[in-house]
Design a protein around this motif. Structure first.
Motif, PDB file in Angstrom:
ATOM      1  N   LEU A  37       0.784  -1.052   0.045  1.00  0.00           N
ATOM      2  CA  LEU A  37       0.036  -0.024   0.130  1.00  0.00           C
ATOM      3  C   LEU A  37       0.785   1.282   0.028  1.00  0.00           C
ATOM      4  CD1 LEU A  37      -2.660  -1.122   2.793  1.00  0.00           C
ATOM      5  CD2 LEU A  37      -2.846  -1.313   0.051  1.00  0.00           C
ATOM      6  N   ALA A  38       2.072   1.287   0.775  1.00  0.00           N
ATOM      7  CA  ALA A  38       2.945   2.432   0.676  1.00  0.00           C
ATOM      8  C   ALA A  38       3.376   2.615  -0.608  1.00  0.00           C
ATOM      9  CB  ALA A  38       3.937   2.014   1.761  1.00  0.00           C
ATOM     10  N   VAL A  39       3.816   1.481  -1.317  1.00  0.00           N
ATOM     11  CA  VAL A  39       4.690   1.548  -2.558  1.00  0.00           C
ATOM     12  C   VAL A  39       3.584   2.176  -3.579  1.00  0.00           C
ATOM     13  CG1 VAL A  39       5.516   0.136  -4.473  1.00  0.00           C
ATOM     14  CG2 VAL A  39       6.084  -0.239  -2.201  1.00  0.00           C
ATOM     15  N   ASP A  40       2.304   1.972  -3.481  1.00  0.00           N
ATOM     16  CA  ASP A  40       1.396   2.173  -4.327  1.00  0.00           C
ATOM     17  C   ASP A  40       1.047   3.698  -4.110  1.00  0.00           C
ATOM     18  OD1 ASP A  40      -1.030   2.149  -6.078  1.00  0.00           O
ATOM     19  OD2 ASP A  40      -2.378   2.260  -4.436  1.00  0.00           O
ATOM     20  N   ILE A  41       1.194   4.408  -2.803  1.00  0.00           N
ATOM     21  CA  ILE A  41       1.226   5.761  -2.798  1.00  0.00           C
ATOM     22  C   ILE A  41       2.788   6.604  -3.261  1.00  0.00           C
ATOM     23  CG2 ILE A  41       1.223   7.533  -0.977  1.00  0.00           C
ATOM     24  CD1 ILE A  41      -0.178   5.796   0.849  1.00  0.00           C
ATOM     25  N   SER A  42       3.795   5.963  -2.891  1.00  0.00           N
ATOM     26  CA  SER A  42       4.965   6.692  -3.173  1.00  0.00           C
ATOM     27  C   SER A  42       5.978   6.181  -4.085  1.00  0.00           C
ATOM     28  CB  SER A  42       5.979   7.103  -1.852  1.00  0.00           C
ATOM     29  OG  SER A  42       6.089   6.027  -1.247  1.00  0.00           O
ATOM     30  N   GLY A  43       5.748   4.990  -4.780  1.00  0.00           N
ATOM     31  CA  GLY A  43       6.624   4.275  -5.481  1.00  0.00           C
ATOM     32  C   GLY A  43       7.748   3.730  -4.930  1.00  0.00           C
ATOM     33  N   PRO A  44       8.994   3.493  -5.472  1.00  0.00           N
ATOM     34  CA  PRO A  44      10.221   2.866  -4.887  1.00  0.00           C
ATOM     35  C   PRO A  44      10.548   3.826  -3.437  1.00  0.00           C
ATOM     36  CG  PRO A  44      10.474   3.339  -7.081  1.00  0.00           C
ATOM     37  CD  PRO A  44       9.265   3.820  -6.897  1.00  0.00           C
ATOM     38  N   ALA A  45      10.261   5.178  -3.414  1.00  0.00           N
ATOM     39  CA  ALA A  45      10.573   5.991  -2.473  1.00  0.00           C
ATOM     40  C   ALA A  45       9.857   5.288  -1.209  1.00  0.00           C
ATOM     41  CB  ALA A  45      10.137   7.326  -2.739  1.00  0.00           C
ATOM     42  N   ALA A  46       8.916   4.654  -1.119  1.00  0.00           N
ATOM     43  CA  ALA A  46       8.434   3.904   0.047  1.00  0.00           C
ATOM     44  C   ALA A  46       9.560   3.516   1.077  1.00  0.00           C
ATOM     45  CB  ALA A  46       7.335   2.857  -0.315  1.00  0.00           C
ATOM     46  N   LEU A  47      10.612   3.071   0.478  1.00  0.00           N
ATOM     47  CA  LEU A  47      11.730   2.803   1.475  1.00  0.00           C
ATOM     48  C   LEU A  47      12.177   3.871   2.270  1.00  0.00           C
ATOM     49  CD1 LEU A  47      14.144   0.820   1.999  1.00  0.00           C
ATOM     50  CD2 LEU A  47      15.342   1.564   0.352  1.00  0.00           C
ATOM     51  N   VAL A  48      12.092   5.268   1.438  1.00  0.00           N
ATOM     52  CA  VAL A  48      12.462   6.183   2.233  1.00  0.00           C
ATOM     53  C   VAL A  48      11.489   6.642   3.227  1.00  0.00           C
ATOM     54  CG1 VAL A  48      13.065   8.797   1.907  1.00  0.00           C
ATOM     55  CG2 VAL A  48      13.791   7.237   0.192  1.00  0.00           C
ATOM     56  N   ALA A  49      10.269   6.596   2.939  1.00  0.00           N
ATOM     57  CA  ALA A  49       9.344   6.721   4.038  1.00  0.00           C
ATOM     58  C   ALA A  49       9.470   6.044   5.295  1.00  0.00           C
ATOM     59  CB  ALA A  49       7.794   6.519   3.410  1.00  0.00           C
ATOM     60  N   PHE A  50       9.628   4.474   5.019  1.00  0.00           N
ATOM     61  CA  PHE A  50       9.972   3.805   6.189  1.00  0.00           C
ATOM     62  C   PHE A  50      11.181   4.480   6.947  1.00  0.00           C
ATOM     63  CE2 PHE A  50       6.952   0.842   4.279  1.00  0.00           C
ATOM     64  CZ  PHE A  50       6.554   0.000   5.311  1.00  0.00           C
ATOM     65  N   ALA A  51      12.224   4.811   6.372  1.00  0.00           N
ATOM     66  CA  ALA A  51      13.343   5.151   7.151  1.00  0.00           C
ATOM     67  C   ALA A  51      13.064   6.577   7.760  1.00  0.00           C
ATOM     68  CB  ALA A  51      14.649   5.544   5.960  1.00  0.00           C
ATOM     69  N   LEU A  52      12.241   7.340   7.109  1.00  0.00           N
ATOM     70  CA  LEU A  52      12.050   8.568   7.720  1.00  0.00           C
ATOM     71  C   LEU A  52      11.054   8.427   9.035  1.00  0.00           C
ATOM     72  CD1 LEU A  52      11.185  11.266   4.887  1.00  0.00           C
ATOM     73  CD2 LEU A  52      13.313  11.106   6.228  1.00  0.00           C
ATOM     74  N   ASN A  53      10.266   7.440   9.036  1.00  0.00           N
ATOM     75  CA  ASN A  53       9.372   7.155  10.240  1.00  0.00           C
ATOM     76  C   ASN A  53      10.209   6.368  11.256  1.00  0.00           C
ATOM     77  OD1 ASN A  53       6.974   7.848   9.847  1.00  0.00           O
ATOM     78  ND2 ASN A  53       6.065   5.852   8.733  1.00  0.00           N
ATOM     79  N   GLY A  54      11.235   5.812  10.885  1.00  0.00           N
ATOM     80  CA  GLY A  54      12.094   5.235  11.892  1.00  0.00           C
ATOM     81  C   GLY A  54      12.958   6.425  12.571  1.00  0.00           C
ATOM     82  N   SER A 194       4.954  12.789  -2.167  1.00  0.00           N
ATOM     83  CA  SER A 194       4.123  11.524  -1.891  1.00  0.00           C
ATOM     84  C   SER A 194       4.495  10.753  -0.591  1.00  0.00           C
ATOM     85  CB  SER A 194       4.384  10.557  -3.060  1.00  0.00           C
ATOM     86  OG  SER A 194       5.702  10.143  -3.039  1.00  0.00           O
ATOM     87  N   LEU A 195       5.919  11.182   0.005  1.00  0.00           N
ATOM     88  CA  LEU A 195       6.365  10.592   1.207  1.00  0.00           C
ATOM     89  C   LEU A 195       5.559  10.789   2.413  1.00  0.00           C
ATOM     90  CD1 LEU A 195      10.193  11.503   0.923  1.00  0.00           C
ATOM     91  CD2 LEU A 195       9.329   9.069   0.646  1.00  0.00           C
TER      92      LEU A 195
END
Length: 460
Positions: A37-54, A194-195
């Motif tokens: 679902l996160a990849v659907d929102i932000s594409g490959p940058a979902a990895l960055v979204a997880f890192a920022l949430n960390g 999108s992040l």
């Protein structure tokens, strides 16, 4: 100073047990169902979204670690707010944290039921009964375990969490050999902005480390081990998440992963993992991991929710019987049962999606208050001994406040309306209990300074 009545809490949890409570709660079903679902929102940058949430999570986790070292009492965020704010503010904090944990319990119970039934389908087994019956059974079983023994529930949490970490490690090890780095180029296919919505969606997967602080008095050497457990649980969880998301995107590709939705991790596993004896395909292994993840998360919130109710009962902000440990089992049995009743009702009648958003919002608001509590305690009691101190103070708690507030802005207005309604209901409960004499003012327990560490002179 307030007294809990009955016997004292049993100190039966090690550093490993405490750490597994946090990891068990954080690595729930979120990483399995939210990645696609996160990849659907932000594409490959979902990895960055997880890192920022960390990173956002770490700010508040550091505040929890310092407060736990300075205020070594059960109750977590509620205990800290009770120390530095007025009784009504502390009640609101406890009321919302208790609610959040109990609702999370119902979410995990239903998640366990659906994953358990899906796991059976993989092997061609159609299990009888409705999912809600399996959810209710899971709650009842874990409540019984927690009511009888804190040590047993803690050891069980450790074992289950280690199993699911091992399963995700197998996924990552096989996946790294098949990962294609070009799947991340370009990274921001849907734009940097999108992040933010992707972070808002996945932030719930980073909640749970705060549960460690709710069992402070039941952990060995808590003023040292609780801060360590909090920070270790966040570190391990963030590392696991980043590897899993990296492998999922790098093997299946962002477009296919987004199309897979809630089954994204399982579909990714089908592409590169071999079949295993007895267990079967990679998808079956991931489904097995999802079952373990939801049951460990449920056990963690049963532990945490009951300790918040216990702390509020001990402080006479809920009926005093909640604030006592059972004379035989050494567990807060009444508080466990009270939390279980709400979880069971929520499993049957509550609209889970709406209340899930409400739980996320209350978590964000609670984290804001905890960060501010750290700042206020530093100002009010600057000489208080703190075995652990937040680095880069006051920037760290301020960043925690700002980041959690920004994420709260992405919660929909209807959820905010529900939150205000629940707070008003809590205020009414507080007034009714006060007038009936079921609760009353009490001084918060004095903070016990830690004993000086004994050292051995080896110079002679």
């Amino acid at each position: 100073m307030s007294h809990s009545g009955g016997r004292e809490p049993s100190v039966s949890l090690s550093l490993l047990d405490a750490t597994m409570v946090g990891i068990g709660a954080m690595i729930g079903a979120g990483i399995f169902v939210l990645t696609g679902l996160a990849v659907d929102i932000s594409g490959p940058a979902a990895l960055v979204a997880f890192a920022l949430n960390g990173g956002v999570t770490t700010f508040t986790a550091l505040s929890y670690a310092e407060l736990a070292s300075a205020i070594p009492r059960n109750g977590g965020g509620y205990a800290y707010v009770r120390e530095v704010f007025s009784a009504p503010v502390a009640f609101v904090m406890g009321w919302t944290r208790w609610f959040t944990y109990m609702i999370a319990g119902s979410l995990y119970a239903l998640g366990f039921a659906s994953n358990f039934l899906e796991w059976g389908h993989i092997y061609g087994i159609t299990l009888p009964g409705q999912p809600v019956l399996y959810a209710l059974g899971a709650v009842v079983a874990l409540v019984a375990l927690n009511g009888l023994s804190t040590e047993a529930s803690g050891r069980g949490e450790t074992a289950i969490t280690l199993v699911k970490i091992a399963i995700l490690a197998v996924f990552v090890i096989f996946g790294l050999t098949a990962t294609r780095v070009n799947e991340f180029d370009p990274l921001f296919t849907k734009g940097p902005l999108s992040l933010l919505p992707a972070m808002g969606l996945t932030f719930i997967a980073f909640q749970g480390y705060d549960l460690i602080a709710t069992v402070t008095e039941e952990v060995e050497n808590p003023q040292v081990n609780i801060p360590r457990a909090i920070l270790l649980s966040v570190l391990v969880t963030v590392v696991v998440y980043l590897f899993v998301v990296f492998v999922a995107i790098g093997t299946l590709g962002a477009e296919e992963l987004a199309g897979a939705g809630e089954t994204a991790i399982a579909q990714a596993a089908e592409g590169f993992m071999p079949s295993f004896p007895i267990i079967g395909t990679g998808a079956s292994l991931i489904a097995f991991g999802a079952v373990f993840s939801t049951i460990s998360a449920l056990n963690a919130v049963v532990i945490g929710s009951s300790r918040v109710a216990f702390a509020m009962g001990r402080e006479r902000q809920l009926p005093a019987r909640l604030g006592r440990f059972h004379h035989r089992y050494g567990t807060p049995l009444v508080a466990i049962m009270a939390s279980a009743v709400v979880m069971l009702i929520a499993v049957v009648v509550v609209p889970i999606r709406i209340v899930g958003n409400l739980a996320s919002l209350f978590s964000l608001l609670g984290f804001i208050i905890v960060n501010y509590a750290l700042i206020r305690l530093r100002r009010r009691q600057p000489d208080l001994q703190r075995p652990f101190e937040v680095p880069f103070y006051p920037a760290t708690p301020i960043l925690g406040i700002v980041c959690n507030a920004l994420l709260g802005l992405f919660i929909d207005p209807f959820t905010w309306i529900l939150a205000i309604g629940w707070l008003l209901f809590g205020g009414a409960v507080y007034l009714v209990l006060s007038r009936r004499g079921d609760i009353g003012p009490t001084a918060a327990p004095e903070i016990q300074e830690p004993e000086p560490i004994q050292t051995t002179d080896t110079d002679d």
